[in-house]
Design a protein around this motif. Structure first.
Motif, mmCIF file in Angstrom:
data_model
loop_
_atom_site.group_PDB
_atom_site.id
_atom_site.type_symbol
_atom_site.label_atom_id
_atom_site.label_comp_id
_atom_site.label_asym_id
_atom_site.label_seq_id
_atom_site.Cartn_x
_atom_site.Cartn_y
_atom_site.Cartn_z
ATOM 1 N N ALA A 259 0.842 -1.196 0.000
ATOM 2 C CA ALA A 259 0.000 0.000 0.000
ATOM 3 C C ALA A 259 0.878 1.247 0.000
ATOM 4 C CB ALA A 259 -0.893 0.014 1.239
ATOM 5 N N THR A 260 0.397 2.298 -0.642
ATOM 6 C CA THR A 260 1.098 3.584 -0.611
ATOM 7 C C THR A 260 0.366 4.579 0.269
ATOM 8 O OG1 THR A 260 -0.047 4.358 -2.587
ATOM 9 C CG2 THR A 260 2.065 3.241 -2.921
ATOM 10 N N SER A 261 -0.715 4.112 0.919
ATOM 11 C CA SER A 261 -1.485 4.931 1.852
ATOM 12 C C SER A 261 -1.994 4.020 2.960
ATOM 13 C CB SER A 261 -2.658 5.592 1.130
ATOM 14 O OG SER A 261 -3.571 6.141 2.057
ATOM 15 N N THR A 262 -2.030 4.510 4.183
ATOM 16 C CA THR A 262 -2.558 3.706 5.283
ATOM 17 C C THR A 262 -4.070 3.840 5.437
ATOM 18 O OG1 THR A 262 -2.058 5.486 6.840
ATOM 19 C CG2 THR A 262 -0.411 3.725 6.626
ATOM 20 N N ALA A 263 -4.698 4.685 4.629
ATOM 21 C CA ALA A 263 -6.154 4.832 4.694
ATOM 22 C C ALA A 263 -6.808 3.566 4.163
ATOM 23 C CB ALA A 263 -6.603 6.035 3.866
ATOM 24 N N ASP A 264 -7.690 2.946 4.976
ATOM 25 C CA ASP A 264 -8.357 1.712 4.563
ATOM 26 C C ASP A 264 -9.143 1.877 3.266
ATOM 27 O OD1 ASP A 264 -7.372 0.298 6.689
ATOM 28 O OD2 ASP A 264 -9.158 0.604 7.929
ATOM 29 N N GLN A 265 -9.727 3.049 3.065
ATOM 30 C CA GLN A 265 -10.551 3.281 1.888
ATOM 31 C C GLN A 265 -9.717 3.531 0.636
ATOM 32 O OE1 GLN A 265 -10.653 5.232 4.613
ATOM 33 N NE2 GLN A 265 -12.499 4.557 5.650
ATOM 34 N N ARG A 266 -8.469 3.955 0.782
ATOM 35 C CA ARG A 266 -7.652 4.301 -0.377
ATOM 36 C C ARG A 266 -6.207 3.832 -0.182
ATOM 37 N NH1 ARG A 266 -9.867 8.034 -3.886
ATOM 38 N NH2 ARG A 266 -7.808 8.725 -4.486
ATOM 39 N N PRO A 267 -5.946 2.510 -0.205
ATOM 40 C CA PRO A 267 -4.577 2.053 -0.010
ATOM 41 C C PRO A 267 -3.655 2.339 -1.194
ATOM 42 C CG PRO A 267 -6.007 0.205 -0.476
ATOM 43 C CD PRO A 267 -6.892 1.418 -0.333
ATOM 44 N N ARG A 268 -4.222 2.573 -2.387
ATOM 45 C CA ARG A 268 -3.458 2.868 -3.605
ATOM 46 C C ARG A 268 -2.210 1.994 -3.734
ATOM 47 N NH1 ARG A 268 -4.383 8.161 -1.720
ATOM 48 N NH2 ARG A 268 -2.191 8.367 -1.239
ATOM 49 N N PRO A 269 -2.365 0.683 -3.828
ATOM 50 C CA PRO A 269 -1.201 -0.197 -3.859
ATOM 51 C C PRO A 269 -0.355 -0.030 -5.121
ATOM 52 C CG PRO A 269 -3.197 -1.451 -4.238
ATOM 53 C CD PRO A 269 -3.613 -0.048 -3.921
ATOM 54 N N GLU A 270 0.936 -0.311 -4.976
ATOM 55 C CA GLU A 270 1.876 -0.375 -6.091
ATOM 56 C C GLU A 270 2.550 -1.731 -6.017
ATOM 57 O OE1 GLU A 270 4.597 2.886 -6.024
ATOM 58 O OE2 GLU A 270 3.041 4.365 -6.426
ATOM 59 N N ALA A 271 3.051 -2.214 -7.152
ATOM 60 C CA ALA A 271 3.644 -3.551 -7.192
ATOM 61 C C ALA A 271 4.911 -3.569 -8.032
ATOM 62 C CB ALA A 271 2.636 -4.549 -7.756
ATOM 63 N N VAL A 272 5.807 -4.486 -7.681
ATOM 64 C CA VAL A 272 7.012 -4.754 -8.469
ATOM 65 C C VAL A 272 7.066 -6.248 -8.758
ATOM 66 C CG1 VAL A 272 8.351 -2.772 -7.666
ATOM 67 C CG2 VAL A 272 8.440 -4.919 -6.393
ATOM 68 N N LEU A 273 7.787 -6.604 -9.805
ATOM 69 C CA LEU A 273 7.860 -7.987 -10.263
ATOM 70 C C LEU A 273 9.318 -8.409 -10.349
ATOM 71 C CD1 LEU A 273 5.808 -10.143 -11.234
ATOM 72 C CD2 LEU A 273 6.184 -9.296 -13.546
#
Length: 190
Positions: free
Chosen positions: A169-183
């Motif tokens: 997650a890029t935000s700790t807000a439960d409603q808006r975690p806005r996740p990012e990912a790497v591979l």
């Protein structure tokens, strides 16, 4: 007289179809209900949401005398090490992190708990409640490294060709975690 109306309709109709989809798609990405597009990592380290991740490597097959998986299925273990840079990065890790094994066709597998009692690492981190914490289930201290190991059950034909996705997650807000990912492309350890 109808030509201007038809021209206006030809311009507005695609907008009426695309705009709601685009806004819903972005809202889904922000809420984490639509998985982010993972960025391929060049090498074995990457920075994600203020933490440095390192792909330690993967093991293919059983260890010791443990029961083998069903026929046609292979056990693949993957180890990561993460070091949060600051308190915010520690909180983001504790709020949400996820792992998947992905093949070249886009199929994916989540970690299995079937082999969770094996001791692959000394003092492994905990992946519970959707977040990554240390062995005591506390947020990982800034500047401290924490190792994680995950087991995946995958078809035998893709076991040695997997990529491993880490999502945070890029935000700790439960409603808006806005996740990012790497591979990561992981080295297979012997």
């Amino acid at each position: 007289m109808r030509l201007p109306y038809l021209a206006a309709l030809a311009v507005l109709f695609p907008t009426m179809l695309i705009w709601p989809y685009a806004t819903e798609y972005q809202a889904g990405r922000d809420q984490g209900s639509i998985a982010p597009v993972a960025t391929p990592v060049d090498g074995d380290t990457a920075t994600l949401a203020g933490s440095e991740w390192r792909a330690v490597g993967s093991l293919v097959g059983n260890l010791g005398d443990e029961a083998p998986p069903p026929e046609g299925v292979q056990l693949v273990d993957m180890a990561f090490e993460v070091t949060p840079a600051d308190e915010e990065a520690s909180e983001l890790l504790a709020a949400h992190c996820a792992f998947r094994a992905v093949d070249a066709q886009g199929r994916s597998w989540t970690p299995t708990n079937e082999y969770a009692l094996r001791q692959l690492l000394e003092d492994p981190g905990t992946f519970a409640g959707g977040g990554c914490t240390n062995a005591e289930r506390e947020p990982i201290a800034p500047g401290e490294s924490q190792a994680f190991a995950f087991s995946f059950l995958v078809p035998e034909d893709v076991a040695e060709e997997l990529l491993f996705e880490v999502t945070v997650a890029t935000s700790t807000a439960d409603q808006r975690p806005r996740p990012e990912a790497v591979l990561f492309e992981a080295e297979i350890l012997e």
